[in-house]
Design an enzyme around this catalytic site. Structure first.
Site, short mmCIF file in Angstrom:
data_model
loop_
_atom_site.label_atom_id
_atom_site.label_comp_id
_atom_site.label_asym_id
_atom_site.label_seq_id
_atom_site.Cartn_x
_atom_site.Cartn_y
_atom_site.Cartn_z
N TYR A 199 1.15 -1.15 0.03
CA TYR A 199 -0.01 0.16 0.07
C TYR A 199 0.75 1.31 0.07
O TYR A 199 1.26 1.84 0.94
CB TYR A 199 -1.00 0.04 1.13
CG TYR A 199 -1.99 -1.02 1.04
CD1 TYR A 199 -3.17 -0.87 0.50
CD2 TYR A 199 -1.66 -2.66 1.48
CE1 TYR A 199 -4.16 -2.02 0.30
CE2 TYR A 199 -2.59 -3.39 1.43
CZ TYR A 199 -3.61 -3.26 0.98
OH TYR A 199 -4.74 -4.19 0.58
N CYS A 337 -10.36 4.53 2.96
CA CYS A 337 -10.01 4.38 1.55
C CYS A 337 -11.56 4.37 0.43
O CYS A 337 -11.19 3.87 -0.62
CB CYS A 337 -8.85 3.58 1.13
SG CYS A 337 -9.55 1.79 1.70
N1 SAH Z 1 -2.21 -0.23 6.77
C1 SAH Z 1 -1.61 -1.05 5.86
C2 SAH Z 1 -2.55 -1.31 4.72
C3 SAH Z 1 -3.90 -1.81 5.34
S1 SAH Z 1 -4.85 -2.68 4.05
C4 SAH Z 1 -0.27 -0.81 5.29
O1 SAH Z 1 0.05 0.40 5.56
O2 SAH Z 1 0.26 -1.23 4.45
C5 SAH Z 1 -6.24 -3.21 4.96
C6 SAH Z 1 -5.86 -4.58 5.66
O3 SAH Z 1 -6.99 -4.97 6.47
C7 SAH Z 1 -5.46 -5.80 4.76
O4 SAH Z 1 -4.28 -6.24 5.27
C8 SAH Z 1 -6.81 -6.70 5.01
O5 SAH Z 1 -6.08 -8.26 5.30
C9 SAH Z 1 -7.04 -6.60 6.47
N2 SAH Z 1 -8.55 -6.68 6.90
C10 SAH Z 1 -9.68 -6.60 6.11
N3 SAH Z 1 -10.62 -6.97 6.94
C11 SAH Z 1 -10.47 -7.05 8.39
C12 SAH Z 1 -10.91 -7.19 9.55
N4 SAH Z 1 -12.41 -7.63 9.38
N5 SAH Z 1 -10.08 -7.47 10.45
C13 SAH Z 1 -8.71 -7.35 10.48
N6 SAH Z 1 -8.26 -7.00 9.47
C14 SAH Z 1 -8.82 -7.09 8.18
#
Ligand code: SAH
Length: 393
Positions: A199, A337
């Site tokens: 990301y 996002c």
């Molecule tokens: N902050 C991160 C990007 C986050 S992307 C960075 O800086 O790289 C969103 C993430 O949320 C993904 O890794 C996905 O696996 C996770 N995710 C999605 N739904 C979720 C949930 N209900 N509980 C925990 N994690 C979740």
């Protein structure tokens, strides 16, 4: 050359250089998937050269608003060079960056991320798909790189009637690689990671987080939706003592653990919770835990404005829980996002969460995507990432 004739009054958005035409705006005409068509107003006035997409509601995506411009290999070479040159001028402190951000770079349906010596690419529309081979050739020429991996495995391709596809389009070898972001080393996998691997849009917000953690002296940090731990490593670089990363993806957490190690931090004392964030926050609250800094960076809760209401409730819920878990003076970095949630609405949601939590907080900074993910003035839909940095009273 095939022609698309718009209904009367429907030319306004193309005249303002917004690149999309929806199905309902078209009076007559059509083309094959990805074919270049001439789009004209009801009276025959030229509006744009565009890619036709027979299956998508976004039936037409404009390549150019200049009647004299030809859509050919030289056109793509020019646009790609322009996008790459813009990034070179931005002074990005990383060997990883978004080189092409679709519509904002005049290349609808194309996303190109650079990770060190490797390009990771998504073809998201019939138009970019149609020109795929020469786009690859011109991308390698514009960057001087020789490794290009395709990650066209996103669900939006279904809307375009396109299959999912991944694999090397140029070069070969390991898909696991490492980048250096604001001095921190981060491992990722362009084949197995989310989206194109990482990301990148949060790059500068991770650095900002490190600075605030240091400035405020935050010790216990909770990184929710941590993915591979970018914000966790930033917190440790900012002097945090104990960091817990929460994500529902086991492989992402494994990578997070390795990313701590890459930067000389022993993962031993730190937490890696394979859990649903909402449940994790509720449990932490029930146990009376508190944190000096929390990051909330959830996936897109609202795919479009139509889902905004339900998404708003979900955002409010996690923000209410996070604000309650913050120690007095603690820091919350909270993001959305979702394109369907405006910065204004997000602000209101977080304010509502504070109210429900019975917590006062000062917004100390508004956050957005890093500058290699630009928005153009004619395409507000491109503005998707918004965030707030709050300090609890
Ligand atoms: N902050 C991160 C990007 C986050 S992307 C960075 O800086 O790289 C969103 C993430 O949320 C993904 O890794 C996905 O696996 C996770 N995710 C999605 N739904 C979720 C949930 N209900 N509980 C925990 N994690 C979740």
């Amino acid at each position: 050359m095939k022609t698309i004739r718009l209904r009367e009054g429907k030319e306004r958005s193309l005249l303002r250089r917004h690149p999309w035409v929806f199905e309902g705006s078209i009076a007559k005409g059509g083309g094959d998937a990805g074919e270049t068509v001439r789009v004209e107003a009801h009276d025959g006035q030229f509006l744009a050269w565009a890619a036709f997409s027979p299956h998508s509601q976004i039936r037409v995506r404009a390549w150019s608003f200049d009647e004299a411009e030809r859509i050919d290999e030289a056109f793509f070479a020019r646009r790609l060079q322009r996008a790459v040159a813009l990034r070179a001028r931005l002074g990005i402190v990383s060997d990883a960056m978004r080189l092409v951000h679709g519509e904002a770079d005049g290349l609808p349906g194309l996303v190109v991320d650079r990770y060190g010596d490797t390009l990771s690419v998504q073809f998201l529309s019939t138009g970019s798909e149609r020109w795929r081979e020469l786009i690859v050739r011109q991308l390698l020429a514009a960057t001087g790189l020789s490794r290009l991996y395709e990650r066209s495995d996103t669900s939006v391709r279904k809307l375009e009637g396109l299959d999912q596809r991944t694999g090397w389009l140029a070069g070969e070898g390991a898909t696991e690689l490492a980048i250096t972001e604001h001095g921190l080393s981060l491992g990722l996998d362009v084949a197995l990671g989310h989206k194109t691997g990482y990301y990148l849009d949060q790059r500068d917000n991770r650095q900002r987080f490190a600075a605030l953690v240091r400035q405020l002296g935050c010790q216990r940090v909770l990184n929710c939706y941590s993915y591979t731990g970018g914000f966790s490593v930033a917190a440790l670089a900012g002097g945090a003592r104990q960091v817990t990363s929460v994500d529902s993806s086991g492989p992402a957490l494994e990578q997070a653990r390795r990313n701590l190690q890459r930067n000389g931090f022993d993962p031993g004392p730190h937490g890696f919770a394979d859990a649903d964030v909402n449940q994790y926050l509720r449990q932490a609250l029930a146990e009376g835990t508190s944190f000096d800094a929390i990051v909330l960076d959830p996936p897109k809760f609202a795919a479009s404005a139509a889902h905004a209401e339900r998404a708003a409730r979900a955002y409010k819920d996690i923000n209410r829980l996070a604000l309650k878990l913050l120690s007095p003076g603690g820091l919350l970095l909270t993001f959305s996002c979702s394109g369907g949630i405006s910065a204004d609405l997000f602000h209101k949601i977080v304010a509502g969460a504070g109210h429900d939590a019975g917590v006062d907080a000062a917004i100390v900074q508004r956050l957005e995507a890093a500058p290699d993910h630009p928005t153009t003035i004619n395409f507000p839909e491109g503005e998707y990432l918004k965030g707030l940095a709050l300090i609890r009273s």
